[in-house]
Design a protein around this motif. Structure first.
Motif, mmCIF file in Angstrom:
data_model
loop_
_atom_site.group_PDB
_atom_site.id
_atom_site.type_symbol
_atom_site.label_atom_id
_atom_site.label_comp_id
_atom_site.label_asym_id
_atom_site.label_seq_id
_atom_site.Cartn_x
_atom_site.Cartn_y
_atom_site.Cartn_z
ATOM 1 N N GLN A 181 38.115 36.496 35.208
ATOM 2 C CA GLN A 181 39.493 36.663 34.900
ATOM 3 C C GLN A 181 40.113 37.965 35.002
ATOM 4 N N TYR A 182 39.150 38.963 34.588
ATOM 5 C CA TYR A 182 39.563 40.433 34.574
ATOM 6 C C TYR A 182 39.774 40.687 36.297
ATOM 7 N N ASN A 183 38.894 40.122 37.195
ATOM 8 C CA ASN A 183 39.089 40.430 38.605
ATOM 9 C C ASN A 183 40.334 39.615 39.191
ATOM 10 N N GLY A 184 40.674 38.546 38.424
ATOM 11 C CA GLY A 184 41.818 37.937 39.066
ATOM 12 C C GLY A 184 41.486 36.660 39.799
ATOM 13 N N GLY A 185 40.240 36.288 39.454
ATOM 14 C CA GLY A 185 39.649 34.906 40.175
ATOM 15 C C GLY A 185 38.747 35.599 41.189
#
Length: 399
Positions: A181-185
């Motif tokens: 989620q932090y990576n944007g998927g």
């Protein structure tokens, strides 16, 4: 500031040599010598000055580069020629505030890129998940960035799941998901979806139904498919609903979860066993003879199965709503044997790496409603467990 893993293999002389390209001509080097220095004693560094012109405006670019361990600091500043003295004074004050007291090595012996290649190779090989999980666990101490943490914990978690260690798998995937989620998927989509899929399956099996529904919903949201034209999941709902007909497909039925195929085609799959049921909706109804001919051709061409005798029984589907027009349900079961497979094409189980067992039959649940047909298919394996499970799916759908 960025990571430069090529630095580890270079000595001090080679590092200094790699920075020469920033120095410019001898005349530019003389001018650069008057520029303030970076405040890092003992580090390999360089500074350079280049003059440029754009639309009649004279400008200067100052460049400073410093190397520490596997890291590179790169500073580039542009200013007009008339502002150079003021810029140099302000940069000198700014540089004096900088501190760089240590560096974090991002790998031990092998770069993460090397380790990723080895893991991906095993992951893509049928039956290679165990070795991929083992290598990922060995690489975890080198994981520093969110994408690395997400990927490695996903590989480890899936491997633990497939070994039956659900609680260990849950902990690994709970580390992976926030990092995804932090990576944007996932830029490629697949591995993030795998993490969501397995985390949802574990939650269902452990009775954490609300969490499982949320994970399943996110798993479906990440699937890009034209199967969704005319379909949607209401806010807070746990079923995909056709806006025109009201047909409802639960996100989960027992050990089977929903996923999307192409237009009006869906799948229910058991993540643990890999057994997959196919569902088609919105087909044009046809005669029984035409349907039987089509199903036999489908099994021969798509499934490489030779269909034999067929047993036809009635099936009472759960209807979405009361209607004057009857909803007609039937169940057909074809005896099947292994057909002729294209040369060089092996039906290998991606989880075990072994040859897939041939089903003893193929079952089809057929529902006709107002001239449209929906059809659920399932392989029937020896022992009949898959047929029982598929029956549960057929009864759970609102046709």
């Amino acid at each position: 500031m960025y990571y430069d893993e090529t630095q580890r293999g270079r000595d001090a002389t080679q590092r200094q040599e790699s920075l020469k390209r920033y120095q410019g001509t001898p005349a530019e080097q003389v001018r650069a010598s008057a520029m303030p220095d970076l405040p890092f004693d003992g580090l390999t560094s360089v500074k350079g000055r280049a003059q440029w012109e754009d639309s009649g405006e004279q400008g200067v670019r100052g460049i400073w580069v410093a190397l520490r361990g596997d890291w590179r600091l790169h500073v580039a500043v542009d200013f007009s020629v008339q502002d150079e003295a003021q810029a140099m004074e302000q940069l000198g004050k700014f540089f004096a505030t900088l501190q760089w007291q240590g560096e974090h090595p991002l790998f031990r012996e092998r770069t993460m890129a090397e380790q990723d290649r080895a893991i991906d190779l095993h992951w893509a090989t049928p039956g290679g998940w165990s070795k991929a999980g083992e290598l990922a666990e060995q690489a975890l101490p080198d994981a520093f960035f969110a994408l690395e943490i997400a990927r490695l914990n996903t590989f480890v978690g899936v491997s633990q799941y497939r070994r039956g260690a659900l609680e260990d798998a849950r902990r690994s995937l709970e580390k992976a998901l926030p990092a995804w989620q932090y990576n944007g998927g996932d830029p490629d989509g697949g591995i993030y979806q795998t993490a969501l899929d397995y985390a949802a399956d574990i939650a269902y099996r452990q009775g954490r139904n609300r969490e499982a529904i949320a994970l399943n919903r996110t798993f479906l949201d990440w699937q890009e498919s034209d199967a969704l034209w005319g379909w949607g999941i209401p806010e807070g709902g746990n079923a995909l609903i056709n806006r025109a007909t009201g047909m409802q497909l639960p996100m989960r039925v027992g050990t089977y979860r929903l996923s999307y195929g192409s237009a009006n085609r869906f799948y229910y799959e058991n993540v643990q066993t890999g057994v997959q049921l196919g569902l088609s909706a919105g087909l044009d109804a046809s005669s029984d003879d035409e349907l039987e001919s089509m199903l036999r051709a489908f099994m021969a061409g798509q499934l490489q199965l030779q269909a034999g005798n067929v047993r036809k029984t009635t099936f009472v589907p759960k209807s979405v709503k009361r209607e004057a027009a009857p909803v007609v349900g039937r169940k057909w079961v074809f005896d099947v044997t292994k057909g002729v497979r294209d040369e060089g094409v092996a039906d290998v189980d991606p989880i075990t790496g072994a040859q897939r067992a041939t089903p003893i039959a193929m079952a089809f649940w057929i529902v006709d409603r107002k001239g449209q047909r929906s059809l659920l298919r399932a392989p029937v394996m020896s022992g009949g467990q898959t047929e029982t499970e598929a029956n549960q799916v057929a009864q759970a759908l609102s046709w």
